[in-house]
Design an enzyme around this catalytic site. Structure first.
Site, PDB file in Angstrom:
ATOM      1  N   ARG A  48     -44.987 159.959  31.685  1.00 39.03           N
ATOM      2  CA  ARG A  48     -45.009 158.858  30.717  1.00 39.03           C
ATOM      3  C   ARG A  48     -46.183 159.083  29.779  1.00 39.03           C
ATOM      4  O   ARG A  48     -47.298 159.341  30.216  1.00 39.03           O
ATOM      5  CB  ARG A  48     -45.210 157.536  31.456  1.00 39.03           C
ATOM      6  CG  ARG A  48     -45.464 156.366  30.532  1.00 39.03           C
ATOM      7  CD  ARG A  48     -44.464 155.273  30.759  1.00 39.03           C
ATOM      8  NE  ARG A  48     -44.743 154.035  30.091  1.00 39.03           N
ATOM      9  CZ  ARG A  48     -44.544 153.804  28.802  1.00 39.03           C
ATOM     10  NH1 ARG A  48     -44.121 154.760  28.021  1.00 39.03           N
ATOM     11  NH2 ARG A  48     -44.780 152.628  28.287  1.00 39.03           N
ATOM     12  N   GLU A  56     -37.073 149.963  23.047  1.00 37.16           N
ATOM     13  CA  GLU A  56     -35.973 150.284  23.958  1.00 37.16           C
ATOM     14  C   GLU A  56     -34.788 150.793  23.135  1.00 37.16           C
ATOM     15  O   GLU A  56     -34.691 150.527  21.934  1.00 37.16           O
ATOM     16  CB  GLU A  56     -35.580 149.048  24.768  1.00 37.16           C
ATOM     17  CG  GLU A  56     -36.675 148.554  25.691  1.00 37.16           C
ATOM     18  CD  GLU A  56     -36.995 149.533  26.821  1.00 37.16           C
ATOM     19  OE1 GLU A  56     -36.073 150.219  27.305  1.00 37.16           O
ATOM     20  OE2 GLU A  56     -38.160 149.612  27.220  1.00 37.16           O
ATOM     21  N   ARG A  90     -44.996 157.906  38.089  1.00 42.57           N
ATOM     22  CA  ARG A  90     -44.888 158.772  36.919  1.00 42.57           C
ATOM     23  C   ARG A  90     -46.286 159.260  36.548  1.00 42.57           C
ATOM     24  O   ARG A  90     -47.252 158.503  36.641  1.00 42.57           O
ATOM     25  CB  ARG A  90     -44.302 158.010  35.725  1.00 42.57           C
ATOM     26  CG  ARG A  90     -42.887 157.544  35.930  1.00 42.57           C
ATOM     27  CD  ARG A  90     -42.407 156.724  34.766  1.00 42.57           C
ATOM     28  NE  ARG A  90     -43.209 155.514  34.617  1.00 42.57           N
ATOM     29  CZ  ARG A  90     -42.865 154.475  33.881  1.00 42.57           C
ATOM     30  NH1 ARG A  90     -41.736 154.491  33.202  1.00 42.57           N
ATOM     31  NH2 ARG A  90     -43.640 153.412  33.795  1.00 42.57           N
TER      32      ARG A  90
END
Length: 171
Positions: A48, A56, A90
């Site tokens: 990330r 989004e 992540r």
């Protein structure tokens, strides 16, 4: 800091160190998250980009943001500078890439900062404490400049931050 090299096109292939600088060649999968499968352990890892939150997919500018990030990193060698993982395990890091107009230059372009500058992502102020003071200042300034210029998503009268969008979708 440890370093390793990763190759990714849609799946990244190589081992990943526990923290440090990671270099890889490749292209993006997902808008900010990149998956790869390690040759050694065949586990998937997600990366990330720290300090940013992009729209989004269903939001205005979501696809454009994804396409631009892919244009920044696809087929290029990049370095990921990272120190931690998030609660989803992540890797959270800063992605540095060679500027497209200078094939002989070092990797000096911060891909996350570029997205914010172009108005294709928000500075994720909530996580500013995870950035260096210098990076947080750059990201904050870049967002203010993009807003002032009405660049990208800031052309909309009231763009909805992705964290608010996600919250509304859960209701």
């Amino acid at each position: 800091m440890q370093a390793g090299h990763l190759l990714f096109a849609f799946l990244l292939l190589a081992s990943i160190p526990t923290r440090g600088n990671v270099g890889w060649h490749g292209g993006g999968r997902g808008r900010w998250r990149y998956r790869h499968r390690s040759r050694r352990d065949h586990q998937q890892h997600k990366i990330r980009i720290g300090g940013v939150d992009s729209p989004e997919k269903a939001q205005p500018y979501g696809q454009r943001s994804k396409q631009n990030m892919s244009a920044l990193v696809f087929g290029k060698e990049v370095d990921v500078h990272w120190e931690k993982r998030d609660r989803y395990r992540r890797i959270v890091g800063k992605v540095m890439v060679q500027p497209s107009d200078c094939p002989t230059c070092p990797k000096t372009l911060d891909a996350g900062l570029a997205q914010i500058t172009m108005g294709l992502a928000w500075w994720y102020e909530k996580y500013a404490k995870d950035q260096s003071a210098e990076d947080a200042g750059r990201y904050e300034f870049a967002e203010h400049e993009a807003r002032a210029k009405r660049a990208g998503l800031w052309a909309d009268a009231s763009p909805i931050p992705p964290w608010d969008w996600r919250k509304a979708q859960r209701r």
